[in-house]
Structure formats: structure tokens, C-alpha cells
Write an enzyme that holds these catalytic residues in place. Structure first.
Site, PDB file in Angstrom:
ATOM      1  N   GLY A  80       6.320  -2.353   3.776  1.00 61.87           N
ATOM      2  CA  GLY A  80       5.324  -1.292   3.854  1.00 61.87           C
ATOM      3  C   GLY A  80       4.182  -1.597   2.906  1.00 61.87           C
ATOM      4  CB  CYS A  81       1.864   0.629   1.108  1.00 64.68           C
ATOM      5  SG  CYS A  81       0.599   0.553  -0.177  1.00 64.68           S
ATOM      6  CG  PHE A  82       0.333  -4.950  -0.824  1.00 64.38           C
ATOM      7  CD1 PHE A  82      -0.523  -3.962  -1.251  1.00 64.38           C
ATOM      8  CD2 PHE A  82      -0.224  -6.079  -0.247  1.00 64.38           C
ATOM      9  CE1 PHE A  82      -1.896  -4.070  -1.119  1.00 64.38           C
ATOM     10  CE2 PHE A  82      -1.602  -6.220  -0.109  1.00 64.38           C
ATOM     11  CZ  PHE A  82      -2.446  -5.192  -0.553  1.00 64.38           C
TER      12      PHE A  82
END
Length: 157
Positions: A10-12
Site C-alpha cells: 500500500g502507501c509506502f
């Protein structure tokens, strides 16, 4: 001895913040893995023209931290059955996966994920692929949660 693995979940921002807290992790950097174009920008990744995945480069001490443990820890904070999203973030750049540089890691990843899948409802969507390329994300993305502790993320810290 230090080793590298590239992790997407997902979002890093949240993935990096979580991984940095694991004993044995030496260094992390966020970027774009397996892009179809060189040096993609965040805007291009978001526009879905690169097929890159938001990923975290993880350098770890394999004498202290095993790859199997990294996989287990990531699976404990993401949904490995989510295809092309995590939490509120949707898009192919948010898929989850492990991107290896050492061929021997492929088997370890496959075995570990297969073992963990036995206790997970649904089909695992986690990619296991050889790393083709990795481009560092813009500086403002690096250590984002450290710079902005009020950040709300799909991973709870």
C-alpha cells in the site's frame, strides 16, 4: 551480513515507518519499483502510466533478522488478499508484493507466503517478482511519517 528486499504494502509512507521499527532493519528508502519508464515521478505513478508499485527498499542484517520474519510482520499489518489497494488507497501502485534481488530469496518468499496463506481467508494477491528497477521517490516522501507524525495511514504504528 546485510541483504536487500523490496516490500510493497500500500502507501509506502506507512510501510516504511513500520519497517524502520523492526530490529535488524538497517536502512529504508521509499521509491517506485518495476516501472515501465525510467525515473518516474509521483504524478506519473499516480496517473497509472508507469505500472510502478510504491515500495520500500529494506536493507537488513540477515544474522539478526530473517526474510521470513519480514514477511510475517508485513502480513500482520496489511491485507495480503487485497488486489491493487490497501486501506483507503486504491490503484495498481498500491498492490502488495515482495521484489527480490537475490534468486535464493524467491524460494524463501514462496514458502513463507504459502505457509502463512493457510491461516488467511481469501486468495493471496501478493506479488513475488524479481526486481527490475527501483527509483527513489521524491525527497518529501522519504521518512514522511517521521516528518509528519499526524499522518493517518492504513498501518497502525
Amino acid at each position: 551480513m546485510s541483504k536487500k528486499i523490496y516490500v510493497a504494502g500500500g502507501c509506502f509512507w506507512g510501510v516504511q515507518a513500520y519497517l524502520k521499527k523492526i530490529n535488524g532493519v538497517i536502512k529504508t528508502q521509499v521509491g517506485y519499483a518495476n516501472s515501465k519508464i525510467k525515473n518516474p515521478s509521483y504524478e506519473l505513478v499516480k496517473a497509472h502510466v508507469t505500472d510502478a508499485v510504491e515500495a520500500v527498499e529494506v536493507i537488513y542484517d540477515e544474522n539478526f533478522l530473517k526474510l521470513e520474519t519480514i514477511v510475517e510482520k508485513i502480513f500482520s499489518v496489511i491485507d495480503p488478499t487485497a488486489k491493487d489497494y490497501q486501506g483507503p488507497d486504491y490503484g495498481r501502485q498500491y498492490r502488495n508484493g515482495f521484489y527480490y534481488v537475490n534468486e535464493e530469496d524467491k524460494e524463501t518468499l514462496e514458502k513463507t507466503i504459502s505457509y502463512l496463506a493457510k491461516n488467511i481467508k481469501g486468495q493471496i494477491a501478493t506479488e513475488i517478482m524479481k526486481l527490475q528497477n527501483f527509483y527513489l521517490a521524491e525527497e518529501y516522501h522519504q521518512d514522511y511519517v517521521d516528518k509528519h507524525p499526524e499522518t493517518i495511514c492504513h498501518i497502525k504504528f
